[in-house]
Design a protein around this motif. Structure first.
Motif, PDB file in Angstrom:
ATOM      1  N   TRP A 150      49.816  67.948 -34.256  1.00 30.73           N
ATOM      2  CA  TRP A 150      49.350  69.212 -33.657  1.00 30.73           C
ATOM      3  C   TRP A 150      48.883  68.928 -32.235  1.00 30.73           C
ATOM      4  O   TRP A 150      48.054  68.041 -31.998  1.00 30.73           O
ATOM      5  CB  TRP A 150      48.204  69.779 -34.500  1.00 30.73           C
ATOM      6  CG  TRP A 150      47.621  71.074 -33.999  1.00 30.73           C
ATOM      7  CD1 TRP A 150      48.067  72.338 -34.268  1.00 30.73           C
ATOM      8  CD2 TRP A 150      46.451  71.236 -33.186  1.00 30.73           C
ATOM      9  NE1 TRP A 150      47.258  73.273 -33.661  1.00 30.73           N
ATOM     10  CE2 TRP A 150      46.263  72.622 -32.990  1.00 30.73           C
ATOM     11  CE3 TRP A 150      45.553  70.332 -32.591  1.00 30.73           C
ATOM     12  CZ2 TRP A 150      45.204  73.132 -32.234  1.00 30.73           C
ATOM     13  CZ3 TRP A 150      44.507  70.846 -31.835  1.00 30.73           C
ATOM     14  CH2 TRP A 150      44.342  72.230 -31.661  1.00 30.73           C
ATOM     15  N   ALA A 151      49.439  69.679 -31.285  1.00 28.12           N
ATOM     16  CA  ALA A 151      49.028  69.567 -29.878  1.00 28.12           C
ATOM     17  C   ALA A 151      49.287  70.902 -29.207  1.00 28.12           C
ATOM     18  O   ALA A 151      50.362  71.493 -29.388  1.00 28.12           O
ATOM     19  CB  ALA A 151      49.804  68.457 -29.172  1.00 28.12           C
ATOM     20  N   VAL A 152      48.320  71.382 -28.442  1.00 33.48           N
ATOM     21  CA  VAL A 152      48.466  72.683 -27.777  1.00 33.48           C
ATOM     22  C   VAL A 152      47.931  72.606 -26.351  1.00 33.48           C
ATOM     23  O   VAL A 152      47.068  71.786 -26.027  1.00 33.48           O
ATOM     24  CB  VAL A 152      47.722  73.809 -28.537  1.00 33.48           C
ATOM     25  CG1 VAL A 152      48.275  73.999 -29.940  1.00 33.48           C
ATOM     26  CG2 VAL A 152      46.215  73.557 -28.569  1.00 33.48           C
ATOM     27  N   LEU A 153      48.466  73.493 -25.526  1.00 34.74           N
ATOM     28  CA  LEU A 153      47.880  73.777 -24.221  1.00 34.74           C
ATOM     29  C   LEU A 153      47.026  75.022 -24.348  1.00 34.74           C
ATOM     30  O   LEU A 153      47.377  75.953 -25.084  1.00 34.74           O
ATOM     31  CB  LEU A 153      48.968  74.031 -23.175  1.00 34.74           C
ATOM     32  CG  LEU A 153      49.925  72.898 -22.843  1.00 34.74           C
ATOM     33  CD1 LEU A 153      50.929  73.369 -21.802  1.00 34.74           C
ATOM     34  CD2 LEU A 153      49.180  71.671 -22.351  1.00 34.74           C
ATOM     35  N   ILE A 154      45.917  75.045 -23.651  1.00 35.88           N
ATOM     36  CA  ILE A 154      45.095  76.245 -23.517  1.00 35.88           C
ATOM     37  C   ILE A 154      45.316  76.734 -22.092  1.00 35.88           C
ATOM     38  O   ILE A 154      44.808  76.142 -21.140  1.00 35.88           O
ATOM     39  CB  ILE A 154      43.603  75.929 -23.771  1.00 35.88           C
ATOM     40  CG1 ILE A 154      43.414  75.228 -25.129  1.00 35.88           C
ATOM     41  CG2 ILE A 154      42.769  77.189 -23.681  1.00 35.88           C
ATOM     42  CD1 ILE A 154      43.843  76.032 -26.330  1.00 35.88           C
ATOM     43  N   GLN A 155      46.116  77.790 -21.945  1.00 39.58           N
ATOM     44  CA  GLN A 155      46.598  78.186 -20.626  1.00 39.58           C
ATOM     45  C   GLN A 155      46.085  79.561 -20.195  1.00 39.58           C
ATOM     46  O   GLN A 155      46.050  80.496 -21.017  1.00 39.58           O
ATOM     47  CB  GLN A 155      48.131  78.270 -20.630  1.00 39.58           C
ATOM     48  CG  GLN A 155      48.844  76.941 -20.743  1.00 39.58           C
ATOM     49  CD  GLN A 155      48.758  76.132 -19.479  1.00 39.58           C
ATOM     50  OE1 GLN A 155      47.945  75.220 -19.385  1.00 39.58           O
ATOM     51  NE2 GLN A 155      49.568  76.452 -18.504  1.00 39.58           N
ATOM     52  N   PRO A 156      45.759  79.736 -18.921  1.00 34.18           N
ATOM     53  CA  PRO A 156      45.585  81.088 -18.395  1.00 34.18           C
ATOM     54  C   PRO A 156      46.898  81.854 -18.551  1.00 34.18           C
ATOM     55  O   PRO A 156      47.983  81.251 -18.493  1.00 34.18           O
ATOM     56  CB  PRO A 156      45.256  80.854 -16.911  1.00 34.18           C
ATOM     57  CG  PRO A 156      44.813  79.427 -16.817  1.00 34.18           C
ATOM     58  CD  PRO A 156      45.561  78.697 -17.885  1.00 34.18           C
ATOM     59  N   THR A 157      46.811  83.137 -18.729  1.00 37.37           N
ATOM     60  CA  THR A 157      48.024  83.924 -18.998  1.00 37.37           C
ATOM     61  C   THR A 157      48.948  84.041 -17.788  1.00 37.37           C
ATOM     62  O   THR A 157      50.088  84.474 -17.925  1.00 37.37           O
ATOM     63  CB  THR A 157      47.653  85.339 -19.478  1.00 37.37           C
ATOM     64  OG1 THR A 157      46.739  85.912 -18.537  1.00 37.37           O
ATOM     65  CG2 THR A 157      47.001  85.292 -20.852  1.00 37.37           C
ATOM     66  N   ASN A 158      48.453  83.655 -16.614  1.00 36.63           N
ATOM     67  CA  ASN A 158      49.307  83.724 -15.413  1.00 36.63           C
ATOM     68  C   ASN A 158      49.874  82.366 -15.028  1.00 36.63           C
ATOM     69  O   ASN A 158      50.410  82.202 -13.938  1.00 36.63           O
ATOM     70  CB  ASN A 158      48.532  84.310 -14.237  1.00 36.63           C
ATOM     71  CG  ASN A 158      47.355  83.433 -13.814  1.00 36.63           C
ATOM     72  OD1 ASN A 158      47.029  82.456 -14.497  1.00 36.63           O
ATOM     73  ND2 ASN A 158      46.724  83.780 -12.714  1.00 36.63           N
ATOM     74  N   GLN A 159      49.758  81.374 -15.924  1.00 33.02           N
ATOM     75  CA  GLN A 159      50.165  80.008 -15.586  1.00 33.02           C
ATOM     76  C   GLN A 159      51.066  79.439 -16.681  1.00 33.02           C
ATOM     77  O   GLN A 159      50.606  79.062 -17.758  1.00 33.02           O
ATOM     78  CB  GLN A 159      48.929  79.126 -15.407  1.00 33.02           C
ATOM     79  CG  GLN A 159      49.233  77.713 -14.961  1.00 33.02           C
ATOM     80  CD  GLN A 159      47.972  76.882 -14.815  1.00 33.02           C
ATOM     81  OE1 GLN A 159      47.182  76.752 -15.747  1.00 33.02           O
ATOM     82  NE2 GLN A 159      47.771  76.341 -13.637  1.00 33.02           N
ATOM     83  N   LEU A 160      52.368  79.374 -16.387  1.00 33.20           N
ATOM     84  CA  LEU A 160      53.308  78.797 -17.353  1.00 33.20           C
ATOM     85  C   LEU A 160      53.144  77.281 -17.402  1.00 33.20           C
ATOM     86  O   LEU A 160      52.788  76.651 -16.405  1.00 33.20           O
ATOM     87  CB  LEU A 160      54.747  79.132 -16.950  1.00 33.20           C
ATOM     88  CG  LEU A 160      55.182  80.591 -17.110  1.00 33.20           C
ATOM     89  CD1 LEU A 160      56.510  80.815 -16.399  1.00 33.20           C
ATOM     90  CD2 LEU A 160      55.303  80.962 -18.579  1.00 33.20           C
TER      91      LEU A 160
END
Length: 201
Positions: A150-160
């Protein structure tokens, strides 16, 4: 590693915050570091409280994801290979991971991957009470595999993320929408349409 051959030899995201261990698995500490990295001022204690409110009875991973979305951030899952993680770190994106027994304690533990050194074949993580935990590629991969990769990015919605995948981004936006973060989901959709004009939720 064909993909990593094209990446810089050494990267470390030194500006990612660090919190001392708040509980044995370290999930609230790891997520609090990422939230503060994205200018959401919070603490491990507050993250833990919000996990209890939003995801009581769910897995720790689901709880952390729900908390991240509650702050209008998008949770973008990554493929289960080390190349994919290093690619994101190289692009400036710290990665939230779950390990199994990597840091000497029983059970699974959360950490934030913030760097790597290809020549030394080591990774650098924020974990437990260590701001710069070094582990070999092989040790990390074993412990990560034991915990389900399990690995995830926590991203702002304006940053791909680096090399974004349309279906993964849009599903992450739908997950925001399903949690009631409708405006954030729409922002994520607008971001998607800059790359994929026909994208729909």
């Amino acid at each position: 590693m064909p993909e990593t051959a094209r990446l810089p030899e050494r990267v470390e995201l030194v500006d990612v915050p660090f919190f001392q261990l708040s509980d044995a698995p370290g999930g609230p500490s790891a997520l609090a570091a990422l939230l503060n990295h994205h200018r959401v001022i919070t603490s491990p204690g507050l993250v833990d409280e919000r996990m209890q409110q939003l995801a009581k009875g769910q897995s720790a991973q689901a709880g952390l994801e729900a908390v991240a979305r509650s702050y209008d951030l998008l949770v973008y899952p990554l493929p289960g290979n080390l190349d994919a993680l290093m690619q994101q770190v190289s692009a400036g994106h710290p990665v939230l991971v779950m390990q199994d027994r990597l840091f000497g304690g029983p059970g699974s533990q959360f950490a934030v991957l913030v760097g790597y050194d290809q020549r030394e074949r080591i990774l650098i993580l924020r974990s437990g009470n260590s701001r710069r935990w070094h582990t070999s590629f092989a040790s990390f991969d074993d412990a990560w595999g034991e915990a389900g990769r399990w690995a995830v990015l926590i991203q702002p919605t304006n940053q791909l993320p680096a090399q974004p995948v349309e279906r993964v981004w849009l599903q992450a936006a739908r997950n925001l929408q399903a949690q009631g973060q409708t405006q954030a989901a729409q922002r994520a959709l607008r971001t998607a349409r800059k790359v994929w004009p026909d994208a729909v939720l």
